[in-house]
Design a protein around this motif. Sequence first.
Motif, mmCIF file in Angstrom:
data_model
loop_
_atom_site.group_PDB
_atom_site.id
_atom_site.type_symbol
_atom_site.label_atom_id
_atom_site.label_comp_id
_atom_site.label_asym_id
_atom_site.label_seq_id
_atom_site.Cartn_x
_atom_site.Cartn_y
_atom_site.Cartn_z
ATOM 1 N N LEU A 1 1.035 -1.336 -0.625
ATOM 2 C CA LEU A 1 -0.276 0.258 -0.129
ATOM 3 C C LEU A 1 0.427 0.990 0.106
ATOM 4 O O LEU A 1 2.035 0.854 0.485
ATOM 5 C CB LEU A 1 -1.116 0.027 1.420
ATOM 6 C CG LEU A 1 -1.549 -1.068 1.460
ATOM 7 C CD1 LEU A 1 -2.741 -1.249 2.892
ATOM 8 C CD2 LEU A 1 -2.891 -0.607 0.198
ATOM 9 N N PRO A 2 1.232 2.197 -0.623
ATOM 10 C CA PRO A 2 1.689 3.123 -0.556
ATOM 11 C C PRO A 2 1.479 4.166 0.485
ATOM 12 O O PRO A 2 0.330 4.108 1.872
ATOM 13 C CB PRO A 2 0.385 4.521 -1.398
ATOM 14 C CG PRO A 2 -1.172 3.900 -1.139
ATOM 15 C CD PRO A 2 -1.282 2.133 -1.162
ATOM 16 N N GLY A 3 2.799 4.613 1.179
ATOM 17 C CA GLY A 3 2.845 5.423 2.579
ATOM 18 C C GLY A 3 1.770 6.645 3.204
ATOM 19 O O GLY A 3 1.698 6.563 4.346
ATOM 20 N N SER A 4 1.465 6.587 1.832
ATOM 21 C CA SER A 4 0.629 8.023 1.612
ATOM 22 C C SER A 4 -0.496 8.052 3.153
ATOM 23 O O SER A 4 -1.718 8.610 3.415
ATOM 24 C CB SER A 4 -0.218 8.618 0.872
ATOM 25 O OG SER A 4 -0.659 7.930 0.127
ATOM 26 N N SER B 1 -0.291 7.896 6.926
ATOM 27 C CA SER B 1 0.142 9.167 6.884
ATOM 28 C C SER B 1 -1.038 10.617 6.677
ATOM 29 O O SER B 1 -1.774 11.285 7.891
ATOM 30 C CB SER B 1 1.218 10.066 5.662
ATOM 31 O OG SER B 1 2.145 9.722 5.315
ATOM 32 N N SER B 2 -2.027 10.062 6.095
ATOM 33 C CA SER B 2 -3.050 10.507 6.942
ATOM 34 C C SER B 2 -3.664 9.462 7.991
ATOM 35 O O SER B 2 -4.347 10.637 8.836
ATOM 36 C CB SER B 2 -4.261 9.965 5.513
ATOM 37 O OG SER B 2 -3.917 10.428 4.012
ATOM 38 N N LEU B 3 -3.540 8.313 8.013
ATOM 39 C CA LEU B 3 -4.157 7.216 9.653
ATOM 40 C C LEU B 3 -3.946 8.227 10.609
ATOM 41 O O LEU B 3 -4.643 7.924 11.765
ATOM 42 C CB LEU B 3 -4.046 6.078 8.878
ATOM 43 C CG LEU B 3 -5.231 5.757 8.377
ATOM 44 C CD1 LEU B 3 -5.152 3.889 8.345
ATOM 45 C CD2 LEU B 3 -6.623 5.908 9.004
ATOM 46 N N SER B 4 -2.214 8.624 10.888
ATOM 47 C CA SER B 4 -1.768 8.592 11.765
ATOM 48 C C SER B 4 -1.906 9.993 11.937
ATOM 49 O O SER B 4 -1.829 10.300 13.309
ATOM 50 C CB SER B 4 0.089 9.090 11.310
ATOM 51 O OG SER B 4 0.285 9.764 10.449
ATOM 52 N N VAL C 1 -4.759 11.333 12.121
ATOM 53 C CA VAL C 1 -6.213 11.136 13.263
ATOM 54 C C VAL C 1 -6.261 10.125 14.765
ATOM 55 O O VAL C 1 -6.581 10.214 15.281
ATOM 56 C CB VAL C 1 -7.019 9.890 12.444
ATOM 57 C CG1 VAL C 1 -8.298 9.427 13.222
ATOM 58 C CG2 VAL C 1 -7.775 10.538 11.131
ATOM 59 N N VAL C 2 -5.037 9.347 14.271
ATOM 60 C CA VAL C 2 -4.541 8.486 15.464
ATOM 61 C C VAL C 2 -4.328 9.897 16.633
ATOM 62 O O VAL C 2 -4.046 9.216 18.043
ATOM 63 C CB VAL C 2 -3.521 7.717 15.242
ATOM 64 C CG1 VAL C 2 -3.111 6.913 16.281
ATOM 65 C CG2 VAL C 2 -4.300 6.310 14.232
ATOM 66 N N GLY C 3 -3.207 10.659 16.117
ATOM 67 C CA GLY C 3 -2.460 11.343 16.828
ATOM 68 C C GLY C 3 -3.641 12.063 18.007
ATOM 69 O O GLY C 3 -3.423 12.643 18.741
ATOM 70 N N LEU C 4 -4.859 12.696 16.991
ATOM 71 C CA LEU C 4 -5.819 13.786 17.754
ATOM 72 C C LEU C 4 -6.584 12.793 18.799
ATOM 73 O O LEU C 4 -6.403 13.465 19.735
ATOM 74 C CB LEU C 4 -6.163 14.137 16.716
ATOM 75 C CG LEU C 4 -6.198 15.222 15.501
ATOM 76 C CD1 LEU C 4 -7.059 15.929 14.087
ATOM 77 C CD2 LEU C 4 -6.003 15.959 16.683
ATOM 78 N N VAL D 1 -2.856 -1.646 9.057
ATOM 79 C CA VAL D 1 -2.270 -0.805 8.046
ATOM 80 C C VAL D 1 -0.939 -1.160 7.633
ATOM 81 O O VAL D 1 -0.221 -0.425 6.939
ATOM 82 C CB VAL D 1 -2.842 0.386 7.096
ATOM 83 C CG1 VAL D 1 -2.579 0.882 6.230
ATOM 84 C CG2 VAL D 1 -4.546 -0.078 7.536
ATOM 85 N N LEU D 2 -0.022 -0.633 8.736
ATOM 86 C CA LEU D 2 1.697 0.135 8.617
ATOM 87 C C LEU D 2 2.242 -1.980 8.041
ATOM 88 O O LEU D 2 3.193 -0.843 7.210
ATOM 89 C CB LEU D 2 1.802 -0.142 10.509
ATOM 90 C CG LEU D 2 2.088 0.974 11.024
ATOM 91 C CD1 LEU D 2 2.551 1.274 12.395
ATOM 92 C CD2 LEU D 2 1.785 2.051 10.410
ATOM 93 N N PRO D 3 2.333 -2.393 7.931
ATOM 94 C CA PRO D 3 2.757 -3.959 6.872
ATOM 95 C C PRO D 3 2.810 -3.587 6.171
ATOM 96 O O PRO D 3 3.513 -3.720 5.625
ATOM 97 C CB PRO D 3 2.347 -4.340 8.198
ATOM 98 C CG PRO D 3 1.675 -4.892 9.190
ATOM 99 C CD PRO D 3 0.849 -3.172 9.391
#
Length: 340
Positions: free
Chosen positions: A66-69, A72-75, A77-80, A265-267
Amino acid sequence: MRARPARRPTKPLMNRARKKPRRMPLVLRFIKGSIHGDILLPVIIHALFAALIVYVDDFTPYTPHLPGSITSSLSIVVGLLLVFRNQSSYARFWSGQNDLTTICTNIRNLTRSFLTCNYNSKGPGPTPAERAETEAAIHTLLAIIYAVKNTLQWEWEHSVGAPDLEDSGSGSLKPELRELLGPKMSQTYEFEGLGLPIQLTMSIEAYIKRSHDRGWFHSPQASQLSVQLNSLVAAYGTMETIRLTPIPVAYLIHTRQVLALYGGVLPFAFVESMQWWTVVIVSLITFTLYGIEAIAYQLEEPFGYDKADIKMDDVIEDLRIEVSVLLREWQENAPMFGRH
Protein backbone atom coordinates in the motif's frame (compact mmCIF):
# COMPACT_ATOMS: atom_id res chain seq x y z
CA MET A 1 32.63 17.59 43.22
CA ARG A 2 30.42 17.02 46.25
CA ALA A 3 28.38 13.87 46.40
CA ARG A 4 24.67 14.37 46.02
CA PRO A 5 22.97 13.91 49.40
CA ALA A 6 20.63 10.99 49.79
CA ARG A 7 16.95 11.89 49.60
CA ARG A 8 15.24 11.44 52.93
CA PRO A 9 11.59 12.33 53.54
CA THR A 10 10.99 14.88 56.25
CA LYS A 11 8.68 14.06 59.10
CA PRO A 12 5.71 16.06 57.76
CA LEU A 13 4.09 14.32 54.81
CA MET A 14 6.38 11.35 55.34
CA ASN A 15 3.91 8.86 53.88
CA ARG A 16 3.54 10.78 50.64
CA ALA A 17 7.30 11.35 50.30
CA ARG A 18 9.38 8.89 48.32
CA LYS A 19 10.61 6.18 50.65
CA LYS A 20 13.81 5.45 48.75
CA PRO A 21 15.61 6.63 45.62
CA ARG A 22 15.10 4.78 42.36
CA ARG A 23 17.75 2.10 41.99
CA MET A 24 17.03 1.36 38.35
CA PRO A 25 16.67 3.85 35.49
CA LEU A 26 13.08 4.20 34.39
CA VAL A 27 14.01 3.25 30.83
CA LEU A 28 14.95 -0.22 32.10
CA ARG A 29 11.80 -0.89 34.10
CA PHE A 30 9.44 -3.29 32.38
CA ILE A 31 7.30 -4.69 35.19
CA LYS A 32 6.84 -2.58 38.33
CA GLY A 33 4.89 0.58 37.62
CA SER A 34 4.78 0.03 33.85
CA ILE A 35 1.89 -0.76 31.53
CA HIS A 36 3.76 -3.35 29.47
CA GLY A 37 1.68 -6.23 30.76
CA ASP A 38 -1.53 -4.47 29.68
CA ILE A 39 -0.40 -3.98 26.08
CA LEU A 40 1.60 -7.17 25.54
CA LEU A 41 -1.22 -9.07 23.82
CA PRO A 42 -2.12 -6.45 21.15
CA VAL A 43 1.56 -5.81 20.39
CA ILE A 44 2.17 -9.54 19.88
CA ILE A 45 -0.93 -9.85 17.65
CA HIS A 46 0.21 -6.96 15.45
CA ALA A 47 3.74 -8.39 15.27
CA LEU A 48 2.39 -11.77 14.17
CA PHE A 49 0.17 -10.11 11.59
CA ALA A 50 3.14 -8.16 10.26
CA ALA A 51 5.16 -11.37 10.03
CA LEU A 52 2.31 -12.96 8.06
CA ILE A 53 2.26 -10.07 5.57
CA VAL A 54 6.04 -10.30 5.09
CA TYR A 55 5.76 -14.05 4.57
CA VAL A 56 3.05 -13.59 1.96
CA ASP A 57 5.17 -10.95 0.21
CA ASP A 58 8.30 -13.14 0.16
CA PHE A 59 6.95 -16.64 -0.52
CA THR A 60 3.79 -16.13 -2.56
CA PRO A 61 3.06 -14.37 -5.85
CA TYR A 62 0.94 -11.79 -4.04
CA THR A 63 2.39 -8.35 -3.35
CA PRO A 64 0.42 -6.83 -0.41
CA HIS A 65 1.74 -3.29 -0.78
CA LEU A 66 0.00 0.00 0.00
CA PRO A 67 1.27 3.55 -0.58
CA GLY A 68 2.79 5.27 2.46
CA SER A 69 0.38 8.20 2.11
CA ILE A 70 -2.37 6.03 3.63
CA THR A 71 -0.50 5.61 6.91
CA SER A 72 0.33 9.33 6.91
CA SER A 73 -3.36 10.20 6.74
CA LEU A 74 -4.29 7.71 9.44
CA SER A 75 -1.47 8.88 11.71
CA ILE A 76 -3.07 12.33 11.97
CA VAL A 77 -6.35 10.80 13.16
CA VAL A 78 -4.59 8.49 15.61
CA GLY A 79 -2.54 11.36 17.01
CA LEU A 80 -5.60 13.55 17.58
CA LEU A 81 -7.50 10.73 19.25
CA LEU A 82 -4.65 9.88 21.62
CA VAL A 83 -3.98 13.53 22.50
CA PHE A 84 -7.61 14.08 23.46
CA ARG A 85 -7.71 10.73 25.29
CA ASN A 86 -4.71 11.53 27.44
CA GLN A 87 -5.67 15.14 28.11
CA SER A 88 -9.15 14.19 29.30
CA SER A 89 -7.82 11.33 31.44
CA TYR A 90 -5.09 13.41 33.07
CA ALA A 91 -7.60 16.20 33.69
CA ARG A 92 -9.69 13.72 35.69
CA PHE A 93 -6.61 12.60 37.63
CA TRP A 94 -5.47 16.16 38.35
CA SER A 95 -8.95 17.27 39.34
CA GLY A 96 -9.26 14.31 41.73
CA GLN A 97 -5.91 15.17 43.32
CA ASN A 98 -6.86 18.84 43.70
CA ASP A 99 -10.24 17.97 45.20
CA LEU A 100 -8.59 15.64 47.71
CA THR A 101 -6.19 18.46 48.62
CA THR A 102 -9.17 20.80 49.02
CA ILE A 103 -10.81 18.39 51.46
CA CYS A 104 -7.57 18.04 53.46
CA THR A 105 -7.04 21.81 53.51
CA ASN A 106 -10.54 22.49 54.80
CA ILE A 107 -10.18 19.79 57.46
CA ARG A 108 -6.93 21.45 58.56
CA ASN A 109 -8.56 24.88 58.70
CA LEU A 110 -11.61 23.66 60.59
CA THR A 111 -9.42 21.73 63.03
CA ARG A 112 -7.32 24.80 63.68
CA SER A 113 -10.38 26.96 64.33
CA PHE A 114 -12.15 24.41 66.51
CA LEU A 115 -9.13 23.84 68.76
CA THR A 116 -8.08 27.48 69.02
CA CYS A 117 -11.45 29.18 69.44
CA ASN A 118 -13.42 26.74 71.59
CA TYR A 119 -13.91 29.15 74.48
CA ASN A 120 -15.41 32.56 75.19
CA SER A 121 -12.72 35.05 76.23
CA LYS A 122 -15.28 36.98 78.32
CA GLY A 123 -16.60 33.99 80.19
CA PRO A 124 -15.41 30.84 81.93
CA GLY A 125 -13.44 28.22 80.07
CA PRO A 126 -15.11 25.27 78.42
CA THR A 127 -16.50 22.59 80.65
CA PRO A 128 -15.22 19.00 80.42
CA ALA A 129 -18.35 18.12 78.47
CA GLU A 130 -17.72 20.95 76.01
CA ARG A 131 -14.09 19.92 75.60
CA ALA A 132 -15.24 16.36 74.93
CA GLU A 133 -17.64 17.74 72.34
CA THR A 134 -14.80 19.61 70.61
CA GLU A 135 -12.66 16.48 70.62
CA ALA A 136 -15.53 14.52 69.09
CA ALA A 137 -15.89 17.20 66.38
CA ILE A 138 -12.20 16.81 65.49
CA HIS A 139 -12.62 13.05 65.27
CA THR A 140 -15.63 13.57 63.03
CA LEU A 141 -13.61 15.87 60.75
CA LEU A 142 -10.97 13.19 60.41
CA ALA A 143 -13.64 10.55 59.84
CA ILE A 144 -14.99 12.55 56.89
CA ILE A 145 -11.94 11.92 54.73
CA TYR A 146 -11.97 8.21 55.64
CA ALA A 147 -15.62 8.09 54.63
CA VAL A 148 -14.80 9.88 51.36
CA LYS A 149 -12.13 7.30 50.58
CA ASN A 150 -14.38 4.38 51.45
CA THR A 151 -17.18 5.77 49.30
CA LEU A 152 -15.02 6.51 46.27
CA GLN A 153 -13.29 3.13 46.44
CA TRP A 154 -16.53 1.31 47.32
CA GLU A 155 -15.06 -0.02 50.56
CA TRP A 156 -17.83 -0.87 52.98
CA GLU A 157 -18.40 -3.58 55.48
CA HIS A 158 -20.87 -6.17 54.20
CA SER A 159 -23.54 -5.06 56.62
CA VAL A 160 -23.60 -1.52 55.24
CA GLY A 161 -26.17 -1.23 52.51
CA ALA A 162 -28.16 -4.24 53.66
CA PRO A 163 -31.28 -3.09 55.53
CA ASP A 164 -32.33 -6.66 56.21
CA LEU A 165 -29.35 -7.18 58.52
CA GLU A 166 -29.82 -6.51 62.19
CA ASP A 167 -26.56 -4.58 62.60
CA SER A 168 -27.00 -1.41 60.59
CA GLY A 169 -25.48 0.94 63.13
CA SER A 170 -21.93 1.65 64.28
CA GLY A 171 -20.98 -1.99 64.02
CA SER A 172 -21.33 -1.74 60.23
CA LEU A 173 -18.65 0.94 59.96
CA LYS A 174 -15.14 0.28 58.78
CA PRO A 175 -12.75 -0.24 61.73
CA GLU A 176 -10.99 3.13 61.30
CA LEU A 177 -14.34 4.93 61.28
CA ARG A 178 -15.66 2.97 64.25
CA GLU A 179 -12.54 3.94 66.19
CA LEU A 180 -12.98 7.63 65.39
CA LEU A 181 -16.74 7.91 65.83
CA GLY A 182 -17.29 5.44 68.65
CA PRO A 183 -20.72 4.52 69.96
CA LYS A 184 -22.20 7.98 69.28
CA MET A 185 -22.71 7.02 65.64
CA SER A 186 -25.86 5.06 66.29
CA GLN A 187 -27.06 4.72 62.72
CA THR A 188 -25.84 5.14 59.15
CA TYR A 189 -28.11 5.66 56.15
CA GLU A 190 -26.09 4.39 53.22
CA PHE A 191 -28.63 1.69 52.42
CA GLU A 192 -31.20 4.50 52.12
CA GLY A 193 -29.00 6.53 49.74
CA LEU A 194 -27.36 9.02 52.12
CA GLY A 195 -23.58 8.94 51.90
CA LEU A 196 -21.67 8.83 55.18
CA PRO A 197 -19.52 11.90 54.31
CA ILE A 198 -22.65 14.05 54.03
CA GLN A 199 -24.05 12.62 57.25
CA LEU A 200 -20.84 13.53 59.08
CA THR A 201 -20.84 17.09 57.73
CA MET A 202 -24.22 17.55 59.37
CA SER A 203 -22.57 16.91 62.74
CA ILE A 204 -19.88 19.50 61.97
CA GLU A 205 -22.48 22.09 60.93
CA ALA A 206 -24.37 21.46 64.15
CA TYR A 207 -21.16 21.92 66.17
CA ILE A 208 -20.50 25.25 64.45
CA LYS A 209 -24.05 26.38 65.29
CA ARG A 210 -23.73 25.40 68.96
CA SER A 211 -20.32 27.05 69.22
CA HIS A 212 -21.69 30.27 67.75
CA ASP A 213 -24.57 30.25 70.22
CA ARG A 214 -22.04 29.87 73.08
CA GLY A 215 -20.07 32.87 71.84
CA TRP A 216 -17.02 30.86 70.74
CA PHE A 217 -17.35 32.04 67.14
CA HIS A 218 -18.67 35.46 66.16
CA SER A 219 -21.09 35.55 63.24
CA PRO A 220 -18.61 36.31 60.42
CA GLN A 221 -16.28 33.61 61.70
CA ALA A 222 -19.08 31.04 61.96
CA SER A 223 -20.15 31.97 58.42
CA GLN A 224 -16.60 31.45 57.17
CA LEU A 225 -16.43 28.05 58.84
CA SER A 226 -19.64 27.08 57.07
CA VAL A 227 -18.13 28.26 53.78
CA GLN A 228 -15.15 25.97 54.36
CA LEU A 229 -17.50 23.09 55.08
CA ASN A 230 -19.41 23.87 51.89
CA SER A 231 -16.13 23.88 49.96
CA LEU A 232 -15.33 20.46 51.40
CA VAL A 233 -18.70 19.08 50.29
CA ALA A 234 -18.28 20.63 46.83
CA ALA A 235 -14.87 18.97 46.41
CA TYR A 236 -16.36 15.64 47.44
CA GLY A 237 -19.14 16.14 44.90
CA THR A 238 -16.59 16.72 42.14
CA MET A 239 -14.78 13.52 43.13
CA GLU A 240 -18.09 11.67 42.99
CA THR A 241 -18.62 13.00 39.48
CA ILE A 242 -15.22 11.69 38.37
CA ARG A 243 -15.93 8.32 39.96
CA LEU A 244 -19.40 7.91 38.48
CA THR A 245 -18.87 9.45 35.02
CA PRO A 246 -16.71 7.20 32.86
CA ILE A 247 -15.30 8.12 29.47
CA PRO A 248 -18.09 7.45 26.90
CA VAL A 249 -17.84 3.87 25.75
CA ALA A 250 -18.39 4.87 22.11
CA TYR A 251 -15.19 6.92 22.25
CA LEU A 252 -13.26 4.06 23.86
CA ILE A 253 -14.48 1.61 21.22
CA HIS A 254 -13.62 3.92 18.36
CA THR A 255 -10.15 4.64 19.77
CA ARG A 256 -9.32 0.96 20.07
CA GLN A 257 -10.68 0.23 16.60
CA VAL A 258 -8.66 3.05 15.05
CA LEU A 259 -5.51 1.81 16.79
CA ALA A 260 -6.15 -1.71 15.54
CA LEU A 261 -6.82 -0.43 12.00
CA TYR A 262 -3.68 1.69 12.00
CA GLY A 263 -1.55 -1.18 13.32
CA GLY A 264 -3.07 -3.47 10.69
CA VAL A 265 -2.29 -1.10 7.81
CA LEU A 266 1.34 -0.46 8.81
CA PRO A 267 2.75 -3.79 7.51
CA PHE A 268 1.32 -3.14 4.04
CA ALA A 269 3.09 0.24 3.90
CA PHE A 270 6.47 -1.01 5.15
CA VAL A 271 6.80 -4.51 3.69
CA GLU A 272 8.11 -3.43 0.28
CA SER A 273 11.04 -1.41 1.60
CA MET A 274 11.67 -2.94 5.06
CA GLN A 275 11.03 -6.65 4.48
CA TRP A 276 11.44 -8.56 7.79
CA TRP A 277 12.35 -5.36 9.60
CA THR A 278 8.67 -4.58 9.18
CA VAL A 279 7.91 -6.81 12.16
CA VAL A 280 10.27 -4.81 14.38
CA ILE A 281 9.00 -1.42 13.19
CA VAL A 282 5.34 -2.38 13.58
CA SER A 283 6.01 -3.78 17.07
CA LEU A 284 7.69 -0.53 18.16
CA ILE A 285 4.94 1.68 16.78
CA THR A 286 2.10 -0.36 18.25
CA PHE A 287 3.99 -0.59 21.57
CA THR A 288 4.13 3.21 21.66
CA LEU A 289 0.53 3.87 20.67
CA TYR A 290 -1.13 1.19 22.78
CA GLY A 291 1.07 2.24 25.70
CA ILE A 292 -0.20 5.82 25.52
CA GLU A 293 -3.78 4.55 25.44
CA ALA A 294 -3.14 2.21 28.39
CA ILE A 295 -1.74 5.08 30.49
CA ALA A 296 -4.86 7.10 29.77
CA TYR A 297 -6.99 4.13 30.84
CA GLN A 298 -5.24 4.06 34.23
CA LEU A 299 -5.47 7.81 34.79
CA GLU A 300 -9.19 8.08 34.05
CA GLU A 301 -10.01 6.17 37.27
CA PRO A 302 -7.74 7.92 39.82
CA PHE A 303 -9.33 6.52 43.00
CA GLY A 304 -8.38 2.87 42.57
CA TYR A 305 -5.41 0.80 43.67
CA ASP A 306 -3.13 0.92 40.62
CA LYS A 307 0.41 2.19 40.88
CA ALA A 308 -0.56 5.34 38.98
CA ASP A 309 -3.65 6.13 41.09
CA ILE A 310 -3.87 8.79 43.78
CA LYS A 311 -2.26 7.53 46.98
CA MET A 312 -5.32 8.21 49.11
CA ASP A 313 -4.16 5.99 51.97
CA ASP A 314 -0.89 7.93 52.30
CA VAL A 315 -2.65 11.30 52.10
CA ILE A 316 -5.12 10.29 54.79
CA GLU A 317 -2.41 8.87 57.04
CA ASP A 318 -0.39 12.10 56.84
CA LEU A 319 -3.51 14.10 57.71
CA ARG A 320 -4.33 11.75 60.58
CA ILE A 321 -0.85 12.27 62.04
CA GLU A 322 -1.17 16.06 61.79
CA VAL A 323 -4.59 16.16 63.40
CA SER A 324 -3.57 13.69 66.12
CA VAL A 325 -0.58 15.85 67.09
CA LEU A 326 -2.75 18.99 67.21
CA LEU A 327 -5.38 17.24 69.29
CA ARG A 328 -2.80 15.86 71.70
CA GLU A 329 -1.19 19.29 72.20
CA TRP A 330 -4.61 20.87 72.66
CA GLN A 331 -5.45 18.35 75.37
CA GLU A 332 -2.22 19.35 77.11
CA ASN A 333 -2.98 23.11 76.72
CA ALA A 334 0.07 23.76 74.57
CA PRO A 335 1.11 27.42 74.10
CA MET A 336 0.43 27.24 70.36
CA PHE A 337 -3.29 27.62 71.06
CA GLY A 338 -2.83 31.01 72.75
CA ARG A 339 -4.33 30.16 76.14
CA HIS A 340 -1.28 31.39 78.14
